[in-house]
Design an enzyme around this catalytic site. Structure first.
Site, PDB file in Angstrom:
ATOM      1  N   SER A 259      44.511  30.150  50.568  1.00  0.00           N
ATOM      2  CA  SER A 259      45.763  29.559  51.051  1.00  0.00           C
ATOM      3  C   SER A 259      45.730  29.358  52.561  1.00  0.00           C
ATOM      4  CB  SER A 259      46.941  30.446  50.645  1.00  0.00           C
ATOM      5  OG  SER A 259      46.716  31.757  51.103  1.00  0.00           O
ATOM      6  N   CYS A 348      41.082  45.921  47.362  1.00  0.00           N
ATOM      7  CA  CYS A 348      40.880  46.624  48.645  1.00  0.00           C
ATOM      8  C   CYS A 348      42.122  47.437  48.992  1.00  0.00           C
ATOM      9  CB  CYS A 348      40.507  45.646  49.750  1.00  0.00           C
ATOM     10  SG  CYS A 348      41.762  44.417  50.084  1.00  0.00           S
TER      11      CYS A 348
HETATM   12  N1  SAH Z   1      36.084  37.173  49.801  1.00  0.00           N
HETATM   13  C1  SAH Z   1      36.311  36.965  51.202  1.00  0.00           C
HETATM   14  C2  SAH Z   1      37.457  37.797  51.745  1.00  0.00           C
HETATM   15  C3  SAH Z   1      38.793  37.559  51.066  1.00  0.00           C
HETATM   16  S1  SAH Z   1      40.174  38.085  52.009  1.00  0.00           S
HETATM   17  C4  SAH Z   1      35.000  37.226  51.961  1.00  0.00           C
HETATM   18  O1  SAH Z   1      33.994  37.659  51.376  1.00  0.00           O
HETATM   19  O2  SAH Z   1      34.958  36.951  53.168  1.00  0.00           O
HETATM   20  C5  SAH Z   1      41.531  37.496  51.104  1.00  0.00           C
HETATM   21  C6  SAH Z   1      41.836  36.006  51.277  1.00  0.00           C
HETATM   22  O3  SAH Z   1      42.879  35.672  50.379  1.00  0.00           O
HETATM   23  C7  SAH Z   1      42.314  35.546  52.643  1.00  0.00           C
HETATM   24  O4  SAH Z   1      41.462  34.553  53.133  1.00  0.00           O
HETATM   25  C8  SAH Z   1      43.726  34.964  52.401  1.00  0.00           C
HETATM   26  O5  SAH Z   1      43.953  33.778  53.173  1.00  0.00           O
HETATM   27  C9  SAH Z   1      43.672  34.615  50.945  1.00  0.00           C
HETATM   28  N2  SAH Z   1      44.936  34.626  50.195  1.00  0.00           N
HETATM   29  C10 SAH Z   1      45.925  35.528  50.207  1.00  0.00           C
HETATM   30  N3  SAH Z   1      46.859  35.263  49.279  1.00  0.00           N
HETATM   31  C11 SAH Z   1      46.439  34.138  48.628  1.00  0.00           C
HETATM   32  C12 SAH Z   1      46.960  33.354  47.541  1.00  0.00           C
HETATM   33  N4  SAH Z   1      48.093  33.705  46.927  1.00  0.00           N
HETATM   34  N5  SAH Z   1      46.271  32.284  47.139  1.00  0.00           N
HETATM   35  C13 SAH Z   1      45.118  31.924  47.765  1.00  0.00           C
HETATM   36  N6  SAH Z   1      44.571  32.635  48.781  1.00  0.00           N
HETATM   37  C14 SAH Z   1      45.221  33.710  49.210  1.00  0.00           C
END
Ligand code: SAH
Length: 404
Positions: A259, A348
């Site tokens: 998002s 996490c």
């Molecule tokens: N897997 C990634 C880290 C994920 S962190 C890595 O290895 O680097 C979690 C992510 O979820 C963030 O980028 C945040 O922008 C996104 N996020 C949070 N809520 C969300 C939603 N409802 N839909 C889509 N993305 C979301």
């Protein structure tokens, strides 16, 4: 020297070596923010030296359980040196390394990530705030790094009663670039230490990204869905494995959903810089929950899905709601997998134990009428160590499930 006197019977966790002292355990005493206090039992026996946090529920965090230890520059320098040196044992395949991981390194509330020639730190407790300049000097001495950036803009800092603080602490000459590049495994990964999440990148998923690349190769994935992709680390991993398996260039596609538009832009540059043709990837700026539901209606299927959501349960109080949210996305993901497909699913949330997470994913499977082999349990990378005395350090847990 100021003193904290505990209530009767409240010394047990300190005697076991746990570094936190809650408000409810304290009978009397106090100090200035970050000041070192002597913690005593209700009988007046020495228990620990700790840093006082007037505004927090965690009123003090332990520096040392040794009465003869002076909490000074030399002591802190020793802790920093130990933390930096211990990373050599962990055999990290990256120029991005977590050098200091708070309580696990004896430095409660201090996070330091190294991205090549730059250190990015988070100061999340009053004790560390008080000694910040000393700690920065030690870090520079033991790493030889001259560029130090602060990203103390998290909620944890607010709970400590400290204002946000971000920006350069040290930089030689006028070199102030905040968009950096690291090499992780054989990849180049771009990140932004000023605009990115946390210190800029999720180093804690390094080992799991490697595992995902291994599965992608071994099982020759063709259609991959990376949910909550952030800057696309798991997408780069997937395409790397698919390339090695010979799936590319004829076939192979990874869909990354997040998002955050800026995270997706960075993901795009990461895929491009690792030599992947745009025909093999798509970025989707959308809500994961809604997207999974639409995919199900469209009867789409994937060979592999990554679910790496943000922290749904920041504390114990949020666990029940978080459990429902985890279950929901896992149920949808299991339904979207082809038989033989692979789910990499993570939590996490500190408040969700590995055991509870397992139960949540199991009950998602039951609701989806899908069974699967639990191929592996995953955890944070080695430079985010857990210690025996600090179970709260076990925040990141994951499962690899292969759909039957
Ligand atoms: N897997 C990634 C880290 C994920 S962190 C890595 O290895 O680097 C979690 C992510 O979820 C963030 O980028 C945040 O922008 C996104 N996020 C949070 N809520 C969300 C939603 N409802 N839909 C889509 N993305 C979301």
């Amino acid at each position: 020297m100021k003193t904290l006197r505990l209530r009767e019977g409240k010394e047990r966790s300190l005697l076991r070596g746990h570094p936190w002292l809650f408000d409810s355990a304290i009978a009397k005493g106090g100090a200035d923010a970050g000041e070192t206090v002597r913690v005593e039992s209700s009988q007046g026996a020495f228990l620990a030296w700790a840093a006082f946090s007037p505004a927090s529920k965690i009123k003090a965090r332990v520096w040392s359980f040794d009465e003869s230890q002076r909490i000074d520059e030399d002591f802190l320098d020793g802790l920093v040196q130990k933390a930096v040196q211990s990373r050599l044992l962990f055999q990290i395949e990256s120029s991005g390394v977590r050098l200091v991981h708070g309580e696990s390194d004896g430095l409660p509330g201090f996070i330091v990530d190294q991205y090549g020639d730059t250190l990015v730190l988070q100061v999340l407790s009053c004790g560390v705030e008080r000694f910040k300049s000393v700690l920065v000097k030690s870090l520079m001495k033991h790493t030889g790094v001259e560029r130090v950036f602060e990203r103390s803009d998290t909620q944890a800092r607010t709970l400590e009663g400290l204002p946000p603080s971000t920006g350069w602490l040290e930089h030689p000459n006028a070199e102030k670039k905040t968009r950096l590049q690291i090499s992780e495994h054989q990849w180049v990964l771009n990140l932004d230490i000023e605009q990115g999440h946390k210190t800029g990148f999720y180093l804690d998923q390094r080992a799991s990204r490697r595992r995902f690349a291994d599965y992608a190769q071994r099982m020759a994935f063709e259609e991959v869905l990376n949910c909550f992709s952030y800057t696309g680390g798991f997408s780069v991993a997937a395409l790397t494995g698919m390339r090695s398996a010979g799936v590319l260039p004829k076939a192979g596609h990874v869909l990354s959903i997040d998002s955050s538009a800026s995270a997706l832009e960075m993901a795009q540059s990461n895929l491009r810089d690792n030599g992947f043709d745009a025909a093999h990837y798509t970025m989707m700026d959308a809500d994961v929950n809604q997207s999974l539901r639409s995919f199900l209606q469209e009867q789409r299927q994937f060979d592999a899905i990554v679910l790496d959501p943000p922290k749904f349960a920041p504390s114990q109080a949020h666990v029940e709601r978080a459990a429902r949210a985890y279950k929901d996305i896992n149920r949808l993901a299991l339904q979207l997998l082809r038989p033989g497909g692979v789910l990499f699913t993570f939590s996490c949330s500190g408040g969700v134990s590995a055991e509870l997470f397992h139960k949540i994913v199991a009950s998602a499977g039951a609701d989806a009428h899908v069974d699967g082999f639990i191929a592996e349990r995953l955890q944070g990378a080695m430079d985010h160590p857990m210690t025996l005395n600090f179970p709260e350090g076990d925040y990141l847990k994951g499962l690899v499930v292969i759909r039957k």
